[in-house]
Write an enzyme that holds these catalytic residues in place. Sequence first.
Site, short mmCIF file in Angstrom:
data_model
loop_
_atom_site.label_atom_id
_atom_site.label_comp_id
_atom_site.label_asym_id
_atom_site.label_seq_id
_atom_site.Cartn_x
_atom_site.Cartn_y
_atom_site.Cartn_z
N GLY A 54 -111.18 93.88 1.90
CA GLY A 54 -109.82 93.59 1.45
C GLY A 54 -109.01 92.84 2.50
N ILE A 56 -106.25 93.62 4.69
CA ILE A 56 -106.10 94.10 6.06
C ILE A 56 -107.47 94.46 6.63
N ASN A 76 -116.00 98.82 -2.90
CA ASN A 76 -116.55 98.62 -4.25
C ASN A 76 -116.13 97.26 -4.82
N SER A 78 -113.46 96.15 -5.91
CA SER A 78 -112.60 96.17 -7.09
C SER A 78 -111.36 95.30 -6.88
N LYS A 128 -103.01 100.19 -4.24
CA LYS A 128 -101.76 100.01 -3.47
C LYS A 128 -100.58 99.44 -4.25
N SER A 168 -98.38 104.27 5.07
CA SER A 168 -97.43 103.21 4.75
C SER A 168 -96.01 103.66 5.08
N TYR A 192 -97.51 105.86 -5.88
CA TYR A 192 -98.35 105.32 -4.80
C TYR A 192 -98.00 105.96 -3.46
N LYS A 196 -100.03 108.65 -0.59
CA LYS A 196 -100.15 108.52 0.88
C LYS A 196 -99.65 109.80 1.56
N ASN A 242 -95.83 91.34 -3.87
CA ASN A 242 -95.15 91.28 -2.58
C ASN A 242 -94.54 89.90 -2.34
N ARG A 274 -86.68 93.57 5.50
CA ARG A 274 -87.93 94.29 5.78
C ARG A 274 -88.47 93.90 7.15
N ARG A 335 -84.75 95.07 -7.92
CA ARG A 335 -85.97 95.71 -8.42
C ARG A 335 -85.80 97.23 -8.26
P1 NAD Z 1 -106.71 95.53 -0.50
O1 NAD Z 1 -106.62 95.88 -1.95
O2 NAD Z 1 -106.85 94.11 -0.13
O3 NAD Z 1 -107.88 96.37 0.19
C1 NAD Z 1 -108.30 97.61 -0.31
C2 NAD Z 1 -109.81 97.54 -0.49
O4 NAD Z 1 -110.26 98.80 -1.02
C3 NAD Z 1 -110.25 96.46 -1.50
O5 NAD Z 1 -111.23 95.65 -0.88
C4 NAD Z 1 -110.81 97.24 -2.67
O6 NAD Z 1 -111.89 96.56 -3.30
C5 NAD Z 1 -111.26 98.53 -2.00
N1 NAD Z 1 -111.29 99.66 -2.92
C6 NAD Z 1 -110.36 100.04 -3.83
N2 NAD Z 1 -110.76 101.15 -4.48
C7 NAD Z 1 -111.97 101.49 -3.96
C8 NAD Z 1 -112.89 102.53 -4.24
N3 NAD Z 1 -112.67 103.43 -5.19
N4 NAD Z 1 -114.04 102.58 -3.52
C9 NAD Z 1 -114.29 101.66 -2.56
N5 NAD Z 1 -113.46 100.64 -2.28
C10 NAD Z 1 -112.31 100.56 -2.97
O7 NAD Z 1 -105.41 96.16 0.19
P2 NAD Z 1 -104.82 95.97 1.66
O8 NAD Z 1 -103.52 95.28 1.53
O9 NAD Z 1 -105.86 95.41 2.56
O10 NAD Z 1 -104.50 97.48 2.02
C11 NAD Z 1 -105.42 98.27 2.71
C12 NAD Z 1 -104.84 99.67 2.87
O11 NAD Z 1 -103.59 99.58 3.54
C13 NAD Z 1 -104.56 100.39 1.56
O12 NAD Z 1 -104.90 101.75 1.70
C14 NAD Z 1 -103.08 100.24 1.38
O13 NAD Z 1 -102.52 101.31 0.64
C15 NAD Z 1 -102.59 100.27 2.81
N6 NAD Z 1 -101.31 99.58 3.00
C16 NAD Z 1 -101.18 98.29 2.59
C17 NAD Z 1 -99.96 97.65 2.74
C18 NAD Z 1 -99.76 96.24 2.25
O14 NAD Z 1 -98.61 95.83 2.05
N7 NAD Z 1 -100.82 95.43 2.08
C19 NAD Z 1 -98.89 98.31 3.34
C20 NAD Z 1 -99.07 99.63 3.76
C21 NAD Z 1 -100.30 100.25 3.59
C1 WQD Z 2 -90.05 92.78 0.21
C2 WQD Z 2 -88.63 92.31 -0.15
C3 WQD Z 2 -88.01 92.83 -2.41
C4 WQD Z 2 -90.97 90.17 -4.27
C5 WQD Z 2 -94.08 97.08 -0.78
C6 WQD Z 2 -94.51 98.46 -1.17
C7 WQD Z 2 -94.87 99.25 0.04
C8 WQD Z 2 -95.85 98.52 0.95
C9 WQD Z 2 -95.49 97.11 1.18
C10 WQD Z 2 -98.07 99.36 0.63
C11 WQD Z 2 -87.87 93.34 -0.97
C12 WQD Z 2 -88.08 91.33 -2.21
C13 WQD Z 2 -90.19 90.87 -3.37
C14 WQD Z 2 -90.34 89.16 -5.06
C15 WQD Z 2 -88.26 89.62 -3.96
N1 WQD Z 2 -97.18 98.48 0.38
N2 WQD Z 2 -88.87 90.60 -3.21
N3 WQD Z 2 -89.02 88.93 -4.86
O1 WQD Z 2 -91.05 96.44 -1.37
O2 WQD Z 2 -90.92 96.39 1.16
O3 WQD Z 2 -92.97 97.17 0.08
O4 WQD Z 2 -95.16 96.47 -0.05
O5 WQD Z 2 -97.95 100.38 1.21
O6 WQD Z 2 -95.40 100.43 -0.45
O7 WQD Z 2 -93.43 99.07 -1.86
O8 WQD Z 2 -92.41 94.76 -0.02
O9 WQD Z 2 -93.04 92.42 -0.34
O10 WQD Z 2 -92.65 93.84 -2.39
O11 WQD Z 2 -90.70 93.19 -0.97
O12 WQD Z 2 -87.07 89.38 -3.84
O13 WQD Z 2 -90.98 88.53 -5.92
O14 WQD Z 2 -88.74 91.15 -0.97
O15 WQD Z 2 -86.95 93.18 -3.24
O16 WQD Z 2 -86.52 93.27 -0.58
P1 WQD Z 2 -91.72 96.22 -0.09
P2 WQD Z 2 -92.30 93.52 -0.98
#
Ligand code: NAD
Ligand code: WQD
Length: 382
Positions: A54, A56, A76, A78, A128, A168, A192, A196, A242, A274, A335
Amino acid sequence: MSLATRRVPRTSMHGWGASGGLLFKVLPLNLPYPVRTGVPERINMKILVTGGAGYIGSHTVLELLNAGHEVVVMDNLSNSSETSLQRVAELAGRAPEFHNVDLLDLAGMKELFVSTQPDAVIHFAGLKAVGESAEKPLWYYQTNVAGTLNLIYAMEEANCRSIVFSSSATVYGEPESMPLVEKLNMDAQSCYGRTKEHIEDMLVDLAASDDRWNIALLRYFNPVGAHESGRIGEDPSGIPNNLVPFIAQVAVGRREHLNVFGNDYPTVDGTGVRDYIHVVDLADGHLKAVDYITEHGGLHTWNLGTGNGYSVLEVLHAFEKACGKELPYKIVARRPGDVAVSYADPSSALADLGWSASRDIDTMVRDHWNWQKNNPNGYEEQ
Ligand code: NAD
Ligand code: WQD
């Protein structure tokens, strides 16, 4: 038994002495004890990265390989593609081992640990999307909470008790004060976010029950950007939830305009603020965290953010500068569930890990744009 001592017999240690999580070169002197010299070299571990294909995960796998670790990825696929790992291999000059296993397949997870015998786990795999979690709560609890439970069982059975978990900033919910510090109560506002929280609680209870567990709970703020090569990056499926991936798709012509969710917040220009963090800085935080827990043990919670906040319009304008054109936007309603302002106090990570984010907002959007313009359809064939 600490990881370092467990690891030592498996590695060829000729000419090296181990201490904590570090290796020190042993001089060929005729002394009855090892003499440490120069800069210590870290023990290279075998690290299992769940969700490593994925967004990160792939950046972290690359940094782990670059740092000399052996990496096993389970995913997986997905929400990702194996292409990300092929590109990681190109960039690193060597490939991670890949296993297509689902977190929910307990037997498969146990088998994976038996066959790969990792020293530590970095656990990204999961779902996520905030909106989707409200529509399909059981799927989110099943994948995130029950999936993590499966992982822990498989780890326990394989005697692997070091885990870095992707939490998160969303667990803070409606902040009581700003900046956000780790000691604040968790109060997630979405399903969600609550998955966490449940996982964090589970890991806290686990650590309290058995001090052989080494656990890092990393609370990420808003990861954006991409590796500077532009070869790997974020590839959301469907309409991006996002901000930065959405802006990037406007810039590349896949979306007409950005909807700005509200301009009546008490912020610099009325739009939400943010703490955006470059994904490579975030990846680097994982390397520091895994080193730290395997060396010091215990359970630790760290914010990974920059400590700086940027508004939606500030990010949009930074992106316009990076891509060299104006990007259309419309102000629409807030939102539901959004907070006005969210940014980290990242001082614990600095004090404990010596980690801080080094890439600024212009670098974040430059690298995000570089990835998007070179891969307008993400990892799909052009
Ligand atoms: P991502 O969806 O790109 O990566 C998640 C990976 O998990 C994917 O490759 C997906 O195929 C795999 N996956 C999902 N369900 C699975 C399962 N049942 N078995 C095996 N693999 C599975 O997401 P990301 O942005 O890289 O996020 C990675 C982690 O960081 C997540 O746990 C997410 O909640 C957390 N996180 C993300 C953000 C963000 O904004 N991207 C912010 C805070 C926390
Ligand atoms: C950022 C800012 C929106 C989209 C989310 C999840 C959080 C975490 C990170 C996993 C906000 C504004 C956004 C758009 C907009 N993920 N916005 N137009 O909401 O801080 O966090 O992602 O853990 O759980 O809630 O991030 O990128 O969605 O929004 O104006 O089309 O951009 O209102 O102020 P957020 P975001």
